[in-house]
Design a protein around this motif. Structure first.
Motif, PDB file in Angstrom:
ATOM      1  N   LEU A 195     -25.265   1.206  26.250  1.00 38.01           N
ATOM      2  CA  LEU A 195     -24.220   0.442  26.925  1.00 38.01           C
ATOM      3  C   LEU A 195     -23.530   1.249  28.021  1.00 38.01           C
ATOM      4  CD1 LEU A 195     -22.576  -1.205  23.784  1.00 38.01           C
ATOM      5  CD2 LEU A 195     -24.325  -2.175  25.287  1.00 38.01           C
ATOM      6  N   PHE A 196     -23.982   2.494  28.246  1.00 37.73           N
ATOM      7  CA  PHE A 196     -23.333   3.366  29.206  1.00 37.73           C
ATOM      8  C   PHE A 196     -24.380   3.983  30.130  1.00 37.73           C
ATOM      9  CE2 PHE A 196     -20.860   3.070  25.381  1.00 37.73           C
ATOM     10  CZ  PHE A 196     -19.588   2.800  25.863  1.00 37.73           C
ATOM     11  N   VAL A 226     -13.829   4.989  30.777  1.00 40.91           N
ATOM     12  CA  VAL A 226     -15.225   5.393  30.944  1.00 40.91           C
ATOM     13  C   VAL A 226     -15.921   4.325  31.789  1.00 40.91           C
ATOM     14  CG1 VAL A 226     -15.264   6.628  28.744  1.00 40.91           C
ATOM     15  CG2 VAL A 226     -15.917   4.223  28.800  1.00 40.91           C
ATOM     16  N   ARG A 227     -17.230   4.493  31.946  1.00 42.50           N
ATOM     17  CA  ARG A 227     -18.017   3.505  32.681  1.00 42.50           C
ATOM     18  C   ARG A 227     -19.017   2.856  31.742  1.00 42.50           C
ATOM     19  NH1 ARG A 227     -20.651   5.489  38.021  1.00 42.50           N
ATOM     20  NH2 ARG A 227     -21.754   6.873  36.578  1.00 42.50           N
ATOM     21  N   PHE A 236     -19.568  -0.772  35.436  1.00 38.03           N
ATOM     22  CA  PHE A 236     -18.199  -1.250  35.603  1.00 38.03           C
ATOM     23  C   PHE A 236     -17.245  -0.364  34.797  1.00 38.03           C
ATOM     24  CE2 PHE A 236     -19.960  -3.089  31.839  1.00 38.03           C
ATOM     25  CZ  PHE A 236     -18.914  -3.316  30.961  1.00 38.03           C
ATOM     26  N   PRO A 237     -15.961  -0.327  35.176  1.00 31.90           N
ATOM     27  CA  PRO A 237     -14.982   0.523  34.477  1.00 31.90           C
ATOM     28  C   PRO A 237     -14.551  -0.106  33.156  1.00 31.90           C
ATOM     29  CG  PRO A 237     -13.908  -0.682  36.243  1.00 31.90           C
ATOM     30  CD  PRO A 237     -15.378  -0.993  36.359  1.00 31.90           C
ATOM     31  N   LEU A 260     -12.174  -3.317  32.862  1.00 32.58           N
ATOM     32  CA  LEU A 260     -11.125  -3.055  33.857  1.00 32.58           C
ATOM     33  C   LEU A 260     -11.501  -3.518  35.256  1.00 32.58           C
ATOM     34  CD1 LEU A 260     -10.054   0.562  32.801  1.00 32.58           C
ATOM     35  CD2 LEU A 260      -9.050  -1.617  32.088  1.00 32.58           C
ATOM     36  N   THR A 261     -12.619  -4.229  35.384  1.00 32.37           N
ATOM     37  CA  THR A 261     -13.091  -4.620  36.711  1.00 32.37           C
ATOM     38  C   THR A 261     -12.040  -5.410  37.477  1.00 32.37           C
ATOM     39  OG1 THR A 261     -15.368  -4.718  35.877  1.00 32.37           O
ATOM     40  CG2 THR A 261     -14.914  -5.806  37.970  1.00 32.37           C
ATOM     41  N   GLN A 262     -11.500  -6.452  36.834  1.00 31.12           N
ATOM     42  CA  GLN A 262     -10.531  -7.298  37.516  1.00 31.12           C
ATOM     43  C   GLN A 262      -9.243  -6.541  37.784  1.00 31.12           C
ATOM     44  OE1 GLN A 262     -11.239 -10.317  38.764  1.00 31.12           O
ATOM     45  NE2 GLN A 262      -9.244 -10.174  39.751  1.00 31.12           N
TER      46      GLN A 262
END
Length: 510
Positions: A195-196, A226-227, A236-237, A260-262
């Motif tokens: 997933l990372f 993290v990403r 995405f963050p 955290l994208t939005q």
């Protein structure tokens, strides 16, 4: 041993066995154990049956077991049907409602067994009944709580991932499915590291790598950014928090992840809007100074025109003496043109949109340049300026234009505050405070109105008739974005001092 003695011994053994069996049955007080004859009459009744159902042995023996059924079940013929079902199948086990002697109902776990003799004739039925009312209530409550928890986890916007000690996914919430694009059925049992991004896994040790190396669980439980990487490869963050628990002697880990994208998009847009507002504020400040700036520019331009006209007249009948005068006049005109050019350059730099860039800037030079712009017209207004600065080697980590905007705003406010004051002194100072510097702009004006004390830096709060109340609010935004703070304090004898701090740069000169 004679036959009679042998038969007597067998009888005593049988009696002893029956006694021990009776003790065993009566000792099972958590179970109602009783027997029925083929027609359903009670023939044996243990103490557990007395405790659970309420009838004493003396008052229940010989009575039909339909007493134990609710009236509606009796009318429906259930007692006889249960006997017939048990006779046919040999055994019946179910959960059903039964009655106590006082008429109250309880949920019973019932096992009924058909008993046959050696010839195959039905001798009766053995029944074992256990009160499971509390157990079922607890199971129902537990199931309800589990359903409630599942409904919460299904609707919570944060993704939840449960892992075993090897980092394999054991549970993948609906929010996690939506966030990463994988179905739970496809990803359970896989390593969470998928997933990372690979580069982050190699650097940080993956989902659990950096967590497991911590000895301090309070530190390990902290939220960190993290990403993540979606199924389609998009990076995405993610805001990540990992918790640990023990289950069956094994450690399990629960990760809570928030996309955290939005938020990052919103913050980026907010920064853009904020930067635009700061720029508009600079333009507005220049608009309010338009007449003063026009006068300031008019002086060197008028002087240039006068010098050029003089040189024209002197060159009508040139002589060695007039040539010297012309040379001096042209030098003065050049000096005035440079002065006008400097004013125009400062204005152009000040109102330029530009990108926000913080870098090491000499503090004193920055303040003096801002003062030369902010103090335009101060001399004609009768304002005395006092400047006391720290050593010229001190540098600050700032965006030059934005900090100059703060200074110009404070200077212009100070000049307006002293417009009606008999004494007009504007003081500018700077001082070092460990890893910070403090800049002060003080005036001898009327001071801050009491009703504005608590709202001084709020947007749209202003006592000026033509003011929008954004100047000090924008100053606060700029200073705080630079890691400092801004505040105001009264000056003894009258007036106001505005103080703000900035981060000192490690690139101090010298």
């Amino acid at each position: 041993m004679t036959l009679a003695e042998s038969q007597g011994s067998d009888a005593r053994d049988l009696a002893l066995l029956n006694e021990e069996l009776g003790l065993l049955i009566d000792g099972a007080t958590n179970h109602a154990i009783y027997m029925l004859d083929p027609r359903g009459h009670v023939t044996i009744w243990n103490r557990g049956a007395e405790r659970i159902k309420g009838w004493a042995q003396a008052e229940i023996l010989g009575r039909h077991f339909s007493l134990f059924y609710p009236p509606e079940d009796v009318l429906a013929g259930m007692p006889q049907r249960d006997l017939d079902r048990t006779s046919l199948a040999g055994r019946l086990e179910e959960d059903s409602w039964r009655l106590r002697r006082d008429g109250s109902e309880f949920l019973a776990n019932i096992t009924m067994t058909a008993l046959y003799d050696e010839a195959g004739a039905l001798r009766g039925f053995g029944k074992v009944v256990r009160d499971i009312t509390d157990q079922k209530a607890a199971e129902t409550a537990l199931a309800r709580r589990e359903q409630h928890l599942l409904s919460i986890l299904a609707t919570v916007p944060d993704a939840m991932i449960v892992l075993d000690e090897q980092g394999r996914i054991a549970s993948f919430s609906g929010a996690a499915e939506r966030m990463f694009g994988y179905c739970e059925a496809d990803i359970v049992g896989e390593k969470a590291d998928m997933l990372f991004p690979r580069i982050d896994r190699d650097r940080d040790g993956g989902f659990l790598g950096s967590y497991l190396v911590f000895d301090d669980r309070a530190v390990a439980g902290a939220v960190r950014t993290v990403r993540g990487q979606r199924k389609n490869g998009e990076i995405f963050p993610v805001e990540l928090a990992v918790g640990e628990a023990l289950s069956g002697g094994q450690r399990i880990f629960t990760g809570f992840l928030r996309d955290l994208t939005q938020r990052h998009r919103t913050e980026s847009r907010l920064r853009d809007v904020q930067s635009e507002l700061i720029h508009v504020s600079r333009l507005s400040a220049m608009g309010t100074m338009a007449s003063t700036l026009a006068h300031e520019l008019n002086q060197p331009l008028t002087a240039i025109a006068n010098y050029l006209e003089a040189t024209r007249d002197l060159m009508v009948d040139p002589s060695p003496e007039t040539v010297l005068l012309v040379r001096g006049a042209l030098d003065e005109a050049a000096g005035q043109s440079l002065r006008a050019g400097q004013i125009v350059r400062r204005l152009r730099d000040f109102v330029a949109r530009g990108d926000v860039e913080q870098r090491a800037e000499p503090l004193n030079a920055l303040v003096r340049e801002a003062a030369s712009l902010g103090l335009i017209g101060a001399g004609q207004a009768g304002v005395e300026t006092v400047m006391t600065f720290v050593d010229d080697s001190v540098c600050v980590q700032v965006d030059r234009v934005q900090i100059q905007q703060v200074l110009v705003n404070l200077i212009r406010n100070a000049l307006q505050a002293m417009a009606e004051s008999p004494q007009r002194v504007l003081t500018m100072t700077s001082a070092t405070l460990r890893d910070m510097v403090e800049v002060t702009v003080a005036d001898t004006g009327t001071g801050i109105a009491p009703e504005m004390t608590d709202r001084l830096f709020q947007a749209f709060a202003s006592t000026k008739q033509d003011g929008m109340g954004l100047g000090l609010s924008i100053c606060q935004t700029i200073v705080e974005a630079h890691g400092g703070r801004i505040w105001a304090a009264p000056v003894p004898g009258g007036g106001t001092a505005f103080h703000f701090t900035l981060m000192r740069s490690s690139a101090d000169a010298g």
